[in-house]
Design a protein around this motif. Structure first.
Motif, PDB file in Angstrom:
ATOM      1  N   ALA A   1     -37.193 -48.799 -22.874  1.00 39.77           N
ATOM      2  CA  ALA A   1     -37.544 -49.122 -21.202  1.00 39.77           C
ATOM      3  C   ALA A   1     -37.620 -47.664 -20.555  1.00 39.77           C
ATOM      4  CB  ALA A   1     -36.320 -49.874 -20.535  1.00 39.77           C
ATOM      5  N   PHE A   2     -36.846 -46.644 -20.728  1.00 35.04           N
ATOM      6  CA  PHE A   2     -37.160 -45.325 -19.927  1.00 35.04           C
ATOM      7  C   PHE A   2     -38.417 -44.934 -20.291  1.00 35.04           C
ATOM      8  CE2 PHE A   2     -36.622 -40.861 -19.688  1.00 35.04           C
ATOM      9  CZ  PHE A   2     -36.596 -40.593 -18.356  1.00 35.04           C
ATOM     10  N   GLY A   3     -38.955 -44.725 -21.561  1.00 36.17           N
ATOM     11  CA  GLY A   3     -40.087 -44.385 -21.813  1.00 36.17           C
ATOM     12  C   GLY A   3     -41.394 -45.054 -21.407  1.00 36.17           C
ATOM     13  N   MET A   4     -40.884 -46.363 -21.245  1.00 35.86           N
ATOM     14  CA  MET A   4     -41.994 -47.480 -20.690  1.00 35.86           C
ATOM     15  C   MET A   4     -42.248 -47.432 -19.278  1.00 35.86           C
ATOM     16  SD  MET A   4     -43.838 -49.199 -22.395  1.00 35.86           S
ATOM     17  CE  MET A   4     -43.690 -50.422 -23.705  1.00 35.86           C
ATOM     18  N   ILE A   5     -41.195 -47.000 -18.536  1.00 35.30           N
ATOM     19  CA  ILE A   5     -41.194 -46.820 -17.030  1.00 35.30           C
ATOM     20  C   ILE A   5     -41.947 -45.384 -16.857  1.00 35.30           C
ATOM     21  CG2 ILE A   5     -39.990 -46.059 -15.016  1.00 35.30           C
ATOM     22  CD1 ILE A   5     -37.474 -47.518 -16.128  1.00 35.30           C
ATOM     23  N   VAL A   6     -42.036 -44.430 -17.683  1.00 35.55           N
ATOM     24  CA  VAL A   6     -42.653 -43.145 -17.333  1.00 35.55           C
ATOM     25  C   VAL A   6     -44.352 -43.738 -17.697  1.00 35.55           C
ATOM     26  CG1 VAL A   6     -43.160 -41.022 -18.192  1.00 35.55           C
ATOM     27  CG2 VAL A   6     -40.889 -41.774 -17.789  1.00 35.55           C
ATOM     28  N   VAL A   7     -44.526 -44.275 -18.516  1.00 34.48           N
ATOM     29  CA  VAL A   7     -45.707 -44.670 -19.243  1.00 34.48           C
ATOM     30  C   VAL A   7     -46.805 -45.549 -18.359  1.00 34.48           C
ATOM     31  CG1 VAL A   7     -45.703 -46.281 -21.044  1.00 34.48           C
ATOM     32  CG2 VAL A   7     -47.417 -44.479 -21.171  1.00 34.48           C
ATOM     33  N   ALA A   8     -45.851 -46.385 -17.597  1.00 39.85           N
ATOM     34  CA  ALA A   8     -46.276 -47.749 -17.107  1.00 39.85           C
ATOM     35  C   ALA A   8     -47.302 -47.184 -15.780  1.00 39.85           C
ATOM     36  CB  ALA A   8     -45.320 -48.570 -16.727  1.00 39.85           C
ATOM     37  N   SER A   9     -46.873 -46.064 -15.154  1.00 40.62           N
ATOM     38  CA  SER A   9     -47.750 -45.851 -14.052  1.00 40.62           C
ATOM     39  C   SER A   9     -49.182 -45.449 -14.293  1.00 40.62           C
ATOM     40  CB  SER A   9     -46.737 -44.799 -13.141  1.00 40.62           C
ATOM     41  OG  SER A   9     -46.754 -43.670 -14.032  1.00 40.62           O
TER      42      SER A   9
ATOM     43  N   VAL B   1     -25.855 -50.716 -30.605  1.00 47.67           N
ATOM     44  CA  VAL B   1     -27.209 -50.111 -30.962  1.00 47.67           C
ATOM     45  C   VAL B   1     -28.506 -50.551 -30.642  1.00 47.67           C
ATOM     46  CG1 VAL B   1     -28.737 -49.694 -33.165  1.00 47.67           C
ATOM     47  CG2 VAL B   1     -26.076 -49.290 -33.253  1.00 47.67           C
ATOM     48  N   TRP B   2     -28.625 -51.945 -30.400  1.00 45.31           N
ATOM     49  CA  TRP B   2     -29.550 -52.699 -30.008  1.00 45.31           C
ATOM     50  C   TRP B   2     -29.897 -52.106 -28.459  1.00 45.31           C
ATOM     51  CZ3 TRP B   2     -33.210 -56.040 -31.657  1.00 45.31           C
ATOM     52  CH2 TRP B   2     -33.014 -56.320 -33.007  1.00 45.31           C
ATOM     53  N   GLY B   3     -28.620 -52.205 -27.759  1.00 48.17           N
ATOM     54  CA  GLY B   3     -28.680 -51.890 -26.242  1.00 48.17           C
ATOM     55  C   GLY B   3     -29.306 -50.613 -25.873  1.00 48.17           C
ATOM     56  N   PHE B   4     -28.700 -49.700 -26.874  1.00 46.85           N
ATOM     57  CA  PHE B   4     -29.000 -48.303 -26.850  1.00 46.85           C
ATOM     58  C   PHE B   4     -30.596 -48.139 -26.910  1.00 46.85           C
ATOM     59  CE2 PHE B   4     -30.329 -44.107 -28.567  1.00 46.85           C
ATOM     60  CZ  PHE B   4     -29.633 -43.271 -27.663  1.00 46.85           C
ATOM     61  N   THR B   5     -31.199 -48.657 -27.987  1.00 43.76           N
ATOM     62  CA  THR B   5     -32.386 -48.914 -28.180  1.00 43.76           C
ATOM     63  C   THR B   5     -33.426 -49.513 -27.085  1.00 43.76           C
ATOM     64  OG1 THR B   5     -32.841 -50.533 -29.596  1.00 43.76           O
ATOM     65  CG2 THR B   5     -32.278 -48.557 -30.536  1.00 43.76           C
ATOM     66  N   GLY B   6     -32.798 -50.515 -26.781  1.00 40.47           N
ATOM     67  CA  GLY B   6     -33.733 -51.265 -25.452  1.00 40.47           C
ATOM     68  C   GLY B   6     -33.682 -50.321 -24.307  1.00 40.47           C
ATOM     69  N   ALA B   7     -32.418 -49.645 -23.892  1.00 40.22           N
ATOM     70  CA  ALA B   7     -32.340 -48.545 -22.679  1.00 40.22           C
ATOM     71  C   ALA B   7     -33.391 -47.586 -22.891  1.00 40.22           C
ATOM     72  CB  ALA B   7     -31.177 -48.263 -22.619  1.00 40.22           C
ATOM     73  N   VAL B   8     -33.457 -47.050 -24.244  1.00 38.98           N
ATOM     74  CA  VAL B   8     -34.400 -45.794 -24.336  1.00 38.98           C
ATOM     75  C   VAL B   8     -35.866 -46.163 -23.993  1.00 38.98           C
ATOM     76  CG1 VAL B   8     -35.360 -44.380 -26.292  1.00 38.98           C
ATOM     77  CG2 VAL B   8     -32.852 -44.532 -25.996  1.00 38.98           C
TER      78      VAL B   8
ATOM     79  N   GLY C   1     -31.236 -52.260 -39.689  1.00 44.48           N
ATOM     80  CA  GLY C   1     -32.040 -52.961 -40.767  1.00 44.48           C
ATOM     81  C   GLY C   1     -33.296 -53.911 -40.411  1.00 44.48           C
ATOM     82  N   VAL C   2     -33.699 -53.637 -39.318  1.00 48.46           N
ATOM     83  CA  VAL C   2     -34.631 -54.611 -38.565  1.00 48.46           C
ATOM     84  C   VAL C   2     -35.802 -53.826 -37.868  1.00 48.46           C
ATOM     85  CG1 VAL C   2     -35.188 -56.384 -37.102  1.00 48.46           C
ATOM     86  CG2 VAL C   2     -32.800 -56.545 -37.902  1.00 48.46           C
ATOM     87  N   VAL C   3     -36.863 -54.167 -38.174  1.00 48.07           N
ATOM     88  CA  VAL C   3     -38.232 -53.568 -37.845  1.00 48.07           C
ATOM     89  C   VAL C   3     -38.589 -54.172 -36.260  1.00 48.07           C
ATOM     90  CG1 VAL C   3     -40.461 -52.788 -38.270  1.00 48.07           C
ATOM     91  CG2 VAL C   3     -39.291 -53.494 -39.917  1.00 48.07           C
ATOM     92  N   ASN C   4     -38.257 -53.486 -35.488  1.00 53.21           N
ATOM     93  CA  ASN C   4     -38.269 -54.026 -34.018  1.00 53.21           C
ATOM     94  C   ASN C   4     -39.592 -54.328 -33.481  1.00 53.21           C
ATOM     95  OD1 ASN C   4     -37.477 -54.941 -31.445  1.00 53.21           O
ATOM     96  ND2 ASN C   4     -36.404 -53.275 -30.967  1.00 53.21           N
ATOM     97  N   PHE C   5     -40.061 -55.401 -33.808  1.00 53.21           N
ATOM     98  CA  PHE C   5     -41.502 -55.547 -33.038  1.00 53.21           C
ATOM     99  C   PHE C   5     -41.464 -55.822 -31.526  1.00 53.21           C
ATOM    100  CE2 PHE C   5     -42.474 -56.554 -37.308  1.00 53.21           C
ATOM    101  CZ  PHE C   5     -43.665 -55.990 -37.574  1.00 53.21           C
ATOM    102  N   SER C   6     -40.216 -55.946 -31.216  1.00 52.72           N
ATOM    103  CA  SER C   6     -40.260 -56.272 -29.834  1.00 52.72           C
ATOM    104  C   SER C   6     -39.863 -54.954 -28.845  1.00 52.72           C
ATOM    105  CB  SER C   6     -39.089 -57.213 -29.432  1.00 52.72           C
ATOM    106  OG  SER C   6     -37.954 -56.642 -29.677  1.00 52.72           O
ATOM    107  N   VAL C   7     -39.766 -53.670 -29.390  1.00 48.71           N
ATOM    108  CA  VAL C   7     -39.369 -52.871 -28.581  1.00 48.71           C
ATOM    109  C   VAL C   7     -40.175 -52.517 -27.476  1.00 48.71           C
ATOM    110  CG1 VAL C   7     -40.676 -51.010 -30.008  1.00 48.71           C
ATOM    111  CG2 VAL C   7     -38.402 -50.243 -28.879  1.00 48.71           C
ATOM    112  N   ALA C   8     -41.506 -52.649 -27.610  1.00 48.32           N
ATOM    113  CA  ALA C   8     -42.301 -52.491 -26.539  1.00 48.32           C
ATOM    114  C   ALA C   8     -42.173 -53.488 -25.299  1.00 48.32           C
ATOM    115  CB  ALA C   8     -43.845 -52.229 -26.832  1.00 48.32           C
ATOM    116  N   VAL C   9     -41.928 -54.524 -25.766  1.00 49.28           N
ATOM    117  CA  VAL C   9     -42.220 -55.697 -24.784  1.00 49.28           C
ATOM    118  C   VAL C   9     -40.766 -55.642 -23.947  1.00 49.28           C
ATOM    119  CG1 VAL C   9     -41.290 -57.706 -26.619  1.00 49.28           C
ATOM    120  CG2 VAL C   9     -42.579 -58.177 -24.392  1.00 49.28           C
ATOM    121  N   VAL C  10     -39.921 -55.369 -24.659  1.00 48.23           N
ATOM    122  CA  VAL C  10     -38.432 -54.936 -24.131  1.00 48.23           C
ATOM    123  C   VAL C  10     -38.480 -54.016 -22.858  1.00 48.23           C
ATOM    124  CG1 VAL C  10     -36.016 -54.264 -24.399  1.00 48.23           C
ATOM    125  CG2 VAL C  10     -36.886 -56.552 -25.868  1.00 48.23           C
ATOM    126  N   GLY C  11     -39.146 -52.941 -23.556  1.00 47.51           N
ATOM    127  CA  GLY C  11     -39.396 -51.975 -22.354  1.00 47.51           C
ATOM    128  C   GLY C  11     -40.092 -52.538 -21.318  1.00 47.51           C
ATOM    129  N   ALA C  12     -41.234 -53.141 -21.526  1.00 51.25           N
ATOM    130  CA  ALA C  12     -42.215 -53.699 -20.344  1.00 51.25           C
ATOM    131  C   ALA C  12     -41.013 -54.371 -19.437  1.00 51.25           C
ATOM    132  CB  ALA C  12     -43.149 -54.446 -20.943  1.00 51.25           C
TER     133      ALA C  12
END
Lengths: 593, 285
Positions: free
Chosen positions: B197-205, B188-195, B30-41
């Motif tokens: 981060a994985f997306g971000m690792i791929v796009v970061a390069s 749940v939070w940990g799972f979304t954080g991991a997911v 029930g939270v809109v996660n504005f931090s999803v990208a920064v956590v991935g970063a």
């Protein structure tokens, strides 16, 4: 509290004068930028703390103000003091443009929308630089405020003026509507006010304030870059505003001061400046976990406790001994005046005349929630000046019926006719404007208002003197804060709000629930006297059959969305189908009467 | 003619991944996660830092993803402890405050100077016509699809899904029924954080900017989540692809390129005008 505010204002003026006289160049610059930040925090206070809307683009509006001032100084000879209002106007106009698509959004969607708006402006407009600044045009402060102390005073006066206007707005109708929309959009519409207009006005006012701040910022620095107006800047200032509680001026001022001074202190301590946002984040989270309002609300609550340690509840005069004397509640409403005559042109009658028309007629109303038929072909009419009881087991469709009549259900079949006019397709606020008012099962009275402030909104321009209405319901004096009322009194206040505009029809959804003892008896007597005092007909949803028997002229029973009985209280309460519906007996087949 | 560059396909996968994890968290907590990208970063830069220290890429990636998951779990614990029963506006505001804090921590640790993040499976790519697809893009898009399928199954079919749905709607009731709130929330939070981060690792390069440019992928990610109306996982996935494709099209002509940054806004505008065309009332009667 007003005396404390006056003292606070005097302290602000004295502080500003002292600083302008004694502070050196470095501190003047720092404090000027702190006051400009405080101005942005004031804009956050309007949109978030007052109207309850999360906007993540306040620094974008400031950037639009800065852009406007830059453009005007580059292209025109307008003096700075003329540029500043124009900056506010441009920011306000953009605020309205952004607000119009956002106007139906609440919480979540508005935050997301303003966030991506902020990103778009930052990347598409601000990234190209600000007008004139690339060419080396510096925006200077006006001649009379040239010099650090002069410009500091100009900023301080602007902030003071804006704060005074905002404080006045909060007490005016507009500001009270903002508090109301924060509490409940439905309740605002039910009082006949446009939700969209209310939210849009708060958004536009806060955009204009931020625009002024941006204009001042560009004059302070001479040049600005887009970096000052990035989305993250808007989020950071929102966080600081949450921590200090920008809904009150002192909170906004603290947010501005600490926003600029904390980084400075940190570097004095040899610490990196960029941990300041971490402090705001921790403070903002801590403040939010303690409830609304941040530090300033906590300070004010503490002040209130200090000054008035124990407020004894006002002794409420007994209802029968009221001084108003407009009503004799021992007299029954005029039960004779209920002959039906739908042909009479309602426009020839004053709205409140308990004439001989059926004031409210529902024909074949059906409502479906997915596969569930909540109302099935319900027809009923209400005679003017009477109280119609609506009873039935839980889930019978009573509240749905109120929603349908008040306009809160988008699509229903059938027609709703109010005094000859088909209102079945109108928005809730238009129905309210035509004289259908309702209460809610849970109180939606905004806590930040006084009793009088709320009733004034509810009455519009045409109510009876408020003191009479207060006396009728045995409510405390008009100056009493809603927040200090117990839950039962808040419910009574909401009912009082529905009748104070003397509407044709009031729909009351379990108004006596949760009231007990003497309060309840007095309230029921006040309910029974609504038609004779306020000229309104009442549709009363009530579970307590004693209350129904004591107040209602006629009773309609719903079960599974269908009318199963309709008649006088005595007839209906002994009707076999009603007994079956209430007691769950299986022998009496429910049959529409 | 449609030309999809390597960057566009990687972005498509990352946006889809971030959009999906926003929707997953919204539905489950029930939270809109504005931090999803920064956590991935955090995950991506930690991976880069470990790789720079001479760690093998796989191990560096595991560390980065674990760190992002831990950060997300910490945020989740704060929300479960202090904001479980707060109203939606307060929770969103709290999320903004948390995001500001995470950005500040990120800047403090990593600075905002551009860093090179190693490419996952460098040099493996295929081209068909004008579309160039790298192996890493395929993997991240595949991972996003897997996430969608997995989460749909979890939400609809498992006890865990029922518990977290109950938690997000009525936290107190769920707790009284014996749902271990903290354990479920952190999962749940940990799972979304991991997911993410994985997306971000791929796009970061493929992203030249610094920490903030990764964190600001929240804008296209939010647009993707909005396309899914914060409810539908497949639509949020598709939304991520759509945002990336439109952004890529805007680079097609130089005169359009400067409007690239407005793409998430324009998409949000269209989506909201459409989905909110009827008046909707707040839930409470």
């Amino acid at each position: 509290m007003r005396r404390a505010e006056a003292a606070g204002g005097a302290a602000y003026v004295a502080g500003v004068l002292l600083i302008a006289r004694f502070a050196d160049e470095f501190w003047l610059f720092l404090l000027t930028s702190a006051l400009i930040t405080a101005l942005v925090a004031v804009s956050v206070g309007v949109i978030y703390d007052n109207a309850g809307l999360l906007s993540l683009c306040q620094m974008t509006f400031a950037g639009i103000g800065a852009w406007t001032v830059g453009w005007l100084s580059h292209r025109t000879d307008l003096p700075f003091l003329a540029q500043l209002p124009l900056a506010a106007m441009v920011a306000l106009a953009v605020g309205v443009l952004v607000g119009v698509p956002a106007l139906r959004l609440r919480g979540l969607n508005l935050a997301v929308f303003t966030l991506v708006f902020s990103a778009a402006v930052s990347r598409v407009v601000f990234a190209d630089g600000f007008p004139g600044l690339l060419e080396g045009n510096r925006v200077g402060p006006p001649g009379f405020a040239d010099g650090d102390a002069g410009f500091f005073l100009l900023v301080a006066v602007t902030l003071g003026l804006v704060a005074a206007v905002v404080t006045a707005l909060r007490r005016a109708r507009l500001g009270r509507w903002w508090f109301s929309v924060r509490r409940s959009e439905r309740a605002v519409a039910a009082l006949g006010r446009s939700v969209v207009r209310t939210k849009l006005s708060a958004f536009a006012v806060s955009a204009a304030i931020a625009g002024v701040a941006g204009g001042l910022l560009v004059a302070l620095n001479g040049v600005v870059s887009g970096a000052s107006f990035e989305p993250l800047e808007s989020m950071t200032i929102l966080t600081a505003a949450l921590m200090f509680g920008a809904g009150h001026f002192e909170g906004a001022l603290l947010a501005g001061l600490f926003g600029r001074l904390i980084p400075n202190f940190l570097s004095d301590l040899g610490l990196p400046q960029d941990i300041a946002p971490m402090i705001f984040a921790a403070g903002g989270l801590a403040a939010l976990s303690q409830g609304e309002g941040g530090l300033s609300a906590a300070l004010r609550a503490g002040l209130r406790r200090l000054r008035a340690p124990a407020v004894a509840p006002e002794p409420v005069p007994a209802l029968v001994a009221r001084t108003a004397g407009t009503t004799d509640i021992t007299a029954q409403p005029d039960r004779g005046a209920s002959e039906e005559d739908d042909d009479v042109d309602p426009s020839t009658r004053p709205a409140n005349d308990p004439g001989r028309v059926s004031v409210l007629t529902l024909e074949r109303i059906s409502v479906d929630y997915g596969a569930v038929r909540a109302l099935d072909d319900v027809s009923l009419h209400m005679a003017p000046g009477t109280i119609l009881g609506l009873i039935g087991p839980n889930g019978a469709g009573k509240s749905t019926l109120v929603d349908a009549v008040a306009g809160f259900i988008g699509g229903h079949d059938g027609t709703v006719t109010l005094a000859g006019e088909d209102i079945g397709r109108l928005a809730p606020r238009l129905r309210a404007g035509r004289g259908v008012r309702r209460s809610f099962q849970q109180s939606h009275v905004p806590l930040d208002l006084s009793i009088g402030g709320y009733l004034d909104l509810a009455a519009g321009h045409s109510g009876p003197p408020l003191t009479d209405a207060l006396a009728h319901f045995g409510l405390p004096p008009a100056a009493t804060a809603v927040r200090s009322l117990d839950v039962g009194t808040r419910r009574i206040l909401e009912v009082c709000g529905t009748v104070v505009s003397r509407p044709r029809v009031v729909l009351l959804d379990e108004p006596a629930a949760g009231l007990a003892g003497h309060t309840r008896e007095r309230f029921v007597a006040a309910l029974a006297a609504i038609p004779s005092t306020f000229g309104s007909s009442v549709l009363l949803i009530e579970h307590d059959l004693d209350v129904v028997a004591a107040t209602c002229d006629r009773v309609v029973v719903l079960n599974f969305g269908r009318v199963i009985a309709d008649g006088t209280p005595d007839e209906v309460l002994t009707h076999p189908a009603v007994v079956a519906a209430y007691l769950g007996a299986s022998n009496g087949r429910a049959e529409p009467s | 003619m449609l030309t999809l560059t390597v960057a566009a396909t990687a972005a498509a996968g990352a946006y889809a991944m971030l959009g999906v994890s926003i929707v997953v968290l919204y539905r489950m907590a029930g939270v809109v996660n504005f931090s999803v990208a920064v956590v991935g970063a955090f995950g991506a830069y930690t991976t880069a830092a470990a790789f720079g220290q001479g760690w093998p890429f796989g191990a560096a990636m595991v560390v980065g993803i674990a760190l992002a998951a831990a950060l997300a779990m910490l945020t989740g614990l704060i929300f479960a402890r202090f904001f479980a029963t707060a109203d939606s506006a307060a929770r969103t505001a709290a999320m903004i405050a948390a995001t500001v804090g995470l950005f500040a921590v990120g800047f403090r640790i990593f600075g905002d100077a551009p860093r090179s993040v190693p490419v996952l499976f460098p040099g493996v790519s295929w081209s068909a016509g004008n579309v160039v697809v790298t192996l890493s893009s395929i993997i991240v898009i595949g991972a996003a699809i897997l996430t969608v399928l997995l989460m749909r199954w979890v939400l609809a079919r498992t006890r865990l899904g029922t518990q977290v749905r109950a938690m997000s709607e009525r936290p107190v009731t769920a707790e009284l029924l014996g749902v271990p709130i903290y354990a479920r929330t952190t999962t749940v939070w940990g799972f979304t954080g991991a997911v993410s981060a994985f997306g971000m690792i791929v796009v970061a390069s493929n992203l030249p900017g610094g920490f903030s440019s990764l964190g600001f992928l929240i804008f296209p990610a939010m647009a993707a989540a909005l396309i899914g109306a914060f409810r539908s996982l497949p639509l949020a996935f598709a939304g991520g692809l759509v945002v990336a494709i439109i952004e890529s099209l805007s680079s097609y002509r130089p005169s359009w390129a400067e409007y690239r940054g407005a793409v998430p806004f324009l998409i949000a505008l269209v989506v909201l005008l459409w989905t909110q065309r009827k008046q909707v009332w707040d839930a409470a009667r």
